[in-house]
Write a protein that holds these residues in place. Structure first.
Motif, PDB file in Angstrom:
ATOM      1  N   UNK A   1       0.830  -1.199   0.000  1.00 40.25           N
ATOM      2  CA  UNK A   1       0.000   0.000   0.000  1.00 40.25           C
ATOM      3  C   UNK A   1       0.864   1.249   0.000  1.00 40.25           C
ATOM      4  N   UNK A   2       1.902   1.214   0.828  1.00 37.39           N
ATOM      5  CA  UNK A   2       2.768   2.388   0.927  1.00 37.39           C
ATOM      6  C   UNK A   2       3.475   2.659  -0.399  1.00 37.39           C
ATOM      7  N   UNK A   3       3.962   1.629  -1.031  1.00 34.43           N
ATOM      8  CA  UNK A   3       4.656   1.825  -2.311  1.00 34.43           C
ATOM      9  C   UNK A   3       3.706   2.478  -3.312  1.00 34.43           C
ATOM     10  N   UNK A   4       2.490   1.947  -3.375  1.00 34.50           N
ATOM     11  CA  UNK A   4       1.508   2.508  -4.305  1.00 34.50           C
ATOM     12  C   UNK A   4       1.187   3.965  -3.954  1.00 34.50           C
ATOM     13  N   UNK A   5       0.946   4.199  -2.673  1.00 29.15           N
ATOM     14  CA  UNK A   5       0.538   5.541  -2.263  1.00 29.15           C
ATOM     15  C   UNK A   5       1.663   6.563  -2.410  1.00 29.15           C
ATOM     16  N   UNK A   6       2.853   6.180  -2.014  1.00 30.22           N
ATOM     17  CA  UNK A   6       3.972   7.122  -2.090  1.00 30.22           C
ATOM     18  C   UNK A   6       4.290   7.433  -3.551  1.00 30.22           C
ATOM     19  N   UNK A   7       4.268   6.404  -4.378  1.00 26.96           N
ATOM     20  CA  UNK A   7       4.528   6.622  -5.794  1.00 26.96           C
ATOM     21  C   UNK A   7       3.488   7.568  -6.382  1.00 26.96           C
ATOM     22  N   UNK A   8       2.239   7.307  -6.052  1.00 28.16           N
ATOM     23  CA  UNK A   8       1.164   8.159  -6.553  1.00 28.16           C
ATOM     24  C   UNK A   8       1.302   9.586  -6.066  1.00 28.16           C
ATOM     25  N   UNK A   9       1.673   9.723  -4.808  1.00 32.57           N
ATOM     26  CA  UNK A   9       1.778  11.061  -4.233  1.00 32.57           C
ATOM     27  C   UNK A   9       2.894  11.860  -4.906  1.00 32.57           C
ATOM     28  N   UNK A  10       4.038  11.232  -5.104  1.00 31.61           N
ATOM     29  CA  UNK A  10       5.142  11.970  -5.744  1.00 31.61           C
ATOM     30  C   UNK A  10       4.780  12.305  -7.184  1.00 31.61           C
ATOM     31  N   UNK A  11       4.177  11.348  -7.842  1.00 31.16           N
ATOM     32  CA  UNK A  11       3.765  11.571  -9.233  1.00 31.16           C
ATOM     33  C   UNK A  11       2.829  12.781  -9.328  1.00 31.16           C
ATOM     34  N   UNK A  12       1.960  12.913  -8.344  1.00 33.43           N
ATOM     35  CA  UNK A  12       0.991  14.019  -8.340  1.00 33.43           C
ATOM     36  C   UNK A  12       1.507  15.264  -7.611  1.00 33.43           C
ATOM     37  N   UNK A  13       2.772  15.312  -7.336  1.00 31.69           N
ATOM     38  CA  UNK A  13       3.390  16.471  -6.683  1.00 31.69           C
ATOM     39  C   UNK A  13       2.868  16.687  -5.269  1.00 31.69           C
ATOM     40  N   UNK A  14       2.368  15.622  -4.635  1.00 32.59           N
ATOM     41  CA  UNK A  14       1.928  15.739  -3.242  1.00 32.59           C
ATOM     42  C   UNK A  14       3.035  15.204  -2.340  1.00 32.59           C
ATOM     43  N   UNK A  15       4.086  15.977  -2.241  1.00 33.34           N
ATOM     44  CA  UNK A  15       5.279  15.497  -1.544  1.00 33.34           C
ATOM     45  C   UNK A  15       5.049  15.358  -0.051  1.00 33.34           C
ATOM     46  N   UNK A  16       4.218  16.233   0.483  1.00 29.61           N
ATOM     47  CA  UNK A  16       3.917  16.154   1.906  1.00 29.61           C
ATOM     48  C   UNK A  16       3.215  14.828   2.223  1.00 29.61           C
ATOM     49  N   UNK A  17       2.264  14.474   1.395  1.00 29.82           N
ATOM     50  CA  UNK A  17       1.567  13.202   1.582  1.00 29.82           C
ATOM     51  C   UNK A  17       2.547  12.043   1.525  1.00 29.82           C
ATOM     52  N   UNK A  18       3.425  12.091   0.552  1.00 30.40           N
ATOM     53  CA  UNK A  18       4.408  11.018   0.400  1.00 30.40           C
ATOM     54  C   UNK A  18       5.221  10.885   1.682  1.00 30.40           C
ATOM     55  N   UNK A  19       5.684  12.004   2.190  1.00 29.18           N
ATOM     56  CA  UNK A  19       6.496  11.982   3.404  1.00 29.18           C
ATOM     57  C   UNK A  19       5.734  11.419   4.590  1.00 29.18           C
TER      58      UNK A  19
END
Length: 864
Positions: free
Chosen positions: A621-639
């Motif tokens: 889940x984390x891999x999917x979510x972090x990848x998606x977040x960075x892709x969408x420029x949501x760096x805070x979410x990724x962190x």
RNA sequence: GGGCAAUUAGCUCAGCUGGUUAGAGCGCACGGUUCACAUCCGUGAGGUCACAGGUUCGAGUCCUGUAUUGCCCACCA
């Protein structure tokens, strides 16, 4: 086994060595073997003479994107550079000269240029090293400076092409003149400040006019009134006679213009086209003569008679006093509040005056730049800035690209002086000659005495060509491969100055947009959201923070909790918090490495327990979510995802659960996954740990970004097993809560039957601490609601009595929840309109709630 | 004068295209000498999502208005 790690992570021990290794391995350069689409960011060039501040530290966003794409296998280029920063640097340098009792006028323009260049070359390594210390994975081998020959040559070519296209022209116009800098500046380089000044009501024949600038009256060429103002209709179109403060009488015409507000002052205004932008416009409309009163030195000219040579501010007082003496002053309003223009860089009040400047016609350029955004060829993040950008461009007027400052790129123009030798009478018609060098001028225009133009380009004119100039337009291989660039990441404060102009000039010169996406970051404020300023003493120095807490701590603090376009609050406590996170990561690694056998070599993990399945699902889940977040420029979410994955899921639950029978391969796999995910944000600590892992010789910086692989048979997830560990977690939580609330120390859990407890009893006992587990069919204890099979927590009568209140509270909450669920389900429209999946979930929840209410009721009945 | 944003727990902030009972970090309270970490562990308290209307089966999220704060642009004779 691998050598034991230090007890705490010490960033200073690792950072510089890791950075050196990254760089020497060539990791910062685009990988020539990478076959995916190139990923390019041109770094906004910091002032070559500057010191690192938090604005630069925000480039961490660029580093995150670059590292992420590099790990994904894209050829990545993050191209760094520094800026000569025209007027900004010149002002700083002049302040230094002033300390030595000198000024720029002790130099010729070219001597001055050389001196500043020397100063800049000596300083440049400072800012570069500071940027490197932040871990930025930019390709320093491609470092550019805005005054490099290849850059200036491209800037020259642009100007020459624009001139050939008829976009560049010279004109005398009113400009924002800074008497201190002795140069003109664009509107955008001007700041307005409110202040209180005397408003003089002066007598002008039959008129009384309000003005704050009586000293400019020598340049008045009309009196203007509103065409609808009946008080003055009789004068419009006629000339009136007035008395000058210099003693003579003169004639002045009265015009009608809509610009005049009848309600302000007396409704009549003196028109001074040479020293007021509005009057200038009126002058154009009414073909008024332009009579300069103030010179470029800010002093009054000959026309001012006895006031000639006085600085404007001084002359104002003198003129006003004399007018009073002569009875030309009606009255003075001393409390008039208005705003005054100042030069942003040096703080000197702007003197609007007419000078000859080089202008760039922007109509065609701006249309193309607007279209690029409207058509989504360029995307701005956050999107609301697209509107701001478009509106600004729509209202943009021709751009004065010349500056009379000496530190900058000289405009490629020569003048022929004393040119009888050339014998060409036409030169009077073409007062300037376009040429990059004097030699070129001779070649094109013939022999003669040439004098170089002393005006330099507005810094923004050259920096607006930065994306294609740095890549070696038009023939450079980098330009071919990396242009248009992928992302332009910069502060939202320079959307107009820089971003919009890069689009205009990029499109003009290359026919392509300079970048596909613009990511704008906000300003970094102090811990209470207040702007940082030296006077407030709330400035956070990024280098002090990295020294104290490590670079990664600052990077995390600037990434998490900060969203695009919005200002962010930064406190030392926040940075400290992320230092703690880095230490947590370090200690997780320390713990795992400490238990690996000496001869351990990593293998694909096998899932052996419910906890293993649970962890693997969290990782996926984390891999999917972090990848998606960075892709969408949501760096805070990724962190935040990574933070929670490491601390909550991995450390607090899985690691604790794994202590009885550690699954080494899975522990290492999970650690590696987390290190990989966190690496773009916290590159140093992740690389430091990576270097300690067994069987890992490569660097993390070039390791592949994780993907969720559901095909490995060893790691196929079982939903039942995941659910089983979720239940363990819930039971442990409930036992901990109950115990804490009832103030119990050692407790006993009793279960009636079921695999859940027989299989996981030891685990539950260990995670809950001080827990004994017994198997029995009945108990008078407290029912453990989280358990799917019957189980109780043994407690004495006193504790039980204490808990009744708590159970009632829980029951009330459950009933309220049930009521809301029932309301929904009995609402035909909800059942009809809401998505079926949602309705299904509501039904399940309803059933569950009913069940837990029954349990609570039973328990209360027993107790009470 | 025009525009944009913000207003969510004591503080600083998340909350993507409206969908279970609104989250995080810090701070606070209580309890912990658990052999990776006190830069730690466990538990808890704390929010009518600025206000008033509206749309909707359903609003922190959409619309209208109001208030407060911040920023941007323009203008100020």
């Amino acid at each position: 086994m691998s050598r034991e790690l230090d007890k705490a992570y010490d960033p200073s021990k690792y950072e510089s060595a890791i950075y050196a290794k990254w760089e020497s391995s060539g990791a910062f350069k685009p990988n020539p073997k990478a076959t995916k689409a190139p990923f390019t960011i041109i770094m906004p060039p910091p002032n070559a003479n500057g010191d690192l501040h938090l604005g630069h530290a925000m480039f961490v966003i660029e580093d995150i994107m670059t590292r992420y794409r590099r790990m994904q296998g894209h050829p990545t280029l993050w191209l760094p550079g520094t800026d000569h920063a025209g007027i900004e640097t010149q002002v700083v340098f002049e302040r230094q000269l002033a300390k030595e009792g000198k000024s720029r006028f002790d130099f010729t323009p070219s001597e001055f240029y050389d001196a500043v260049m020397k100063y800049t070359r000596a300083n440049q390594h400072n800012i570069i090293n500071q940027l490197r210390s932040l871990g930025f994975s930019a390709d320093w081998s491609r470092l550019k400076f805005t005054l490099d020959d290849d850059i200036t040559s491209i800037v020259y070519d642009t100007f020459i092409q624009m001139h050939a296209d008829g976009l560049v022209y010279r004109a005398n116009r009113i400009v924002n003149w800074c008497p201190r800098c002795n140069a003109a500046f664009a509107d955008i380089e001007i700041r307005h400040r409110d202040q209180i000044d005397p408003l003089y009501y002066i007598k002008y024949g039959p008129f009384v006019l309000a003005t704050v600038r009586p000293e400019t009256k020598f340049g008045d060429t009309a009196i203007a009134v509103n065409p609808k103002d009946v008080r003055y209709t009789q004068y419009v179109g006629k000339a009136i006679e007035a008395e000058s403060v210099l003693g003579h009488k003169f004639q002045i015409q009265v015009i009608a213009d809509n610009h005049v507000d009848p309600a302000f002052g007396t409704g009549a205004v003196k028109v001074t086209p040479a020293h007021d932008p509005n009057d200038w416009e009126m002058g154009l409309r009414h073909h008024l003569p332009v009579v300069p009163v103030i010179g470029t030195d800010g002093r009054l000219l000959e026309i001012a008679g006895k006031y000639a040579g006085m600085p404007a501010a001084e002359a104002r007082v003198a003129v006003a006093a004399d007018m009073e003496t002569k009875g030309l002053m009606d009255h003075i309003d001393l409390s008039y509040s208005h705003s005054i223009a100042y030069h942003d860089r040096c703080g000197t009040p702007i003197e609007p005056l007419v000078t000859e400047q080089w202008w760039l016609s922007v109509d065609k350029l701006k249309t193309a730049a607007i279209t690029a955004v409207k058509s989504s060829e360029i995307k701005i993040i956050p999107a609301r800035f697209e509107k701001v950008y478009i509106e600004w461009l729509e209202n943009l007027r021709d751009w004065n690209i010349s500056r009379q400052i000496w530190w900058g790129i000289r405009i490629p123009v020569y003048y022929r002086v004393g040119n009888s030798a050339a014998g060409n009478a036409d030169t009077t018609k073409t007062p300037y000659l376009i040429a990059k060098t004097e030699a070129e001028a001779r070649e094109y225009y013939g022999e003669g005495n040439y004098e170089a133009e002393t005006d330099t380009f507005d810094t923004w004119f050259s920096s607006s060509q930065w994306p294609f100039a740095t890549l070696g337009y038009p023939d450079g291989p980098d330009f071919q491969q990396f242009y248009p660039t992928t992302v332009m990441e910069t502060g939202r404060d320079i959307l107009f100055q820089w971003v919009s102009r890069m689009v205009m000039l990029g499109l003009y010169r290359t026919g392509q947009v300079p970048f596909r996406t613009v990511y704008l970051h906000g300003m970094i404020n102090d811990e209470h959201g207040k702007k940082m300023s030296k006077s407030k003493g709330n400035v956070i120095n990024p280098l002090k923070m990295t020294e104290k807490y490590g670079t990664d701590a600052l990077r995390l603090a600037l990434t998490i909790g900060i969203t695009p376009g919005n200002d962010g609050a930064l406190s030392e406590a926040k940075i400290e918090g992320y230092r703690n996170f880095n230490n947590k990561l370090w200690n997780v690694a320390r713990f795992i490495l400490g238990q690996l056998p000496d001869d351990y070599s990593p293998a694909i993990p096998e899932l052996r327990s419910p906890a293993d399945h649970w962890l693997m699902s969290r990782l996926n889940t984390a891999v999917t979510d972090v990848t998606g977040a960075i892709k969408d420029y949501r760096f805070s979410d990724a962190g935040q995802q990574i933070y929670s994955l490491l601390w909550d899921d991995f450390a607090d639950w899985y690691l604790e659960a794994s202590k009885s029978s550690p699954n080494h391969d899975l522990l290492v796999h999970a650690l590696e996954t987390i290190l990989t995910l966190v690496h773009p944000i916290a590159p140093f600590v992740s690389e430091a740990i990576w270097g300690e892992l067994p069987g890992r010789s490569s660097q993390l910086i070039t390791t592949a970004w994780p993907v969720v692989d559901t095909t490995r048979t060893k790691t196929v997830l079982s939903v039942d097993q995941i659910r089983e560990f979720d239940e363990v977690v819930a039971i442990v939580r409930e036992i901990r809560t109950t115990r804490a609330e009832l103030g119990l120390d050692k407790v006993t859990a009793v279960y009636a039957s079921g695999d859940m407890w027989s299989l996981n009893g030891d685990l539950i006992a260990r995670l809950a601490r001080n827990l004994t587990i017994e198997s029995r069919n009945e108990s008078n204890g407290l029912l453990i609601h989280s358990s799917s099979t019957k189980a109780w927590l043994e407690a004495d009568q006193k504790a039980i009595a204490q808990t009744i209140h708590r159970l009632h509270k829980q029951l009330d909450e459950k009933r309220a929840h049930l009521a809301s669920l029932e309301a929904k389900l009995s609402n035909a429209k909800y059942v009809q309109s809401a998505p079926a999946k949602l309705v299904g979930e509501t039904r399940t929840l309803h059933a569950e709630t009913v069940a837990s209410i029954t349990k609570l009721d039973d328990q209360l009945a027993k107790l009470g």
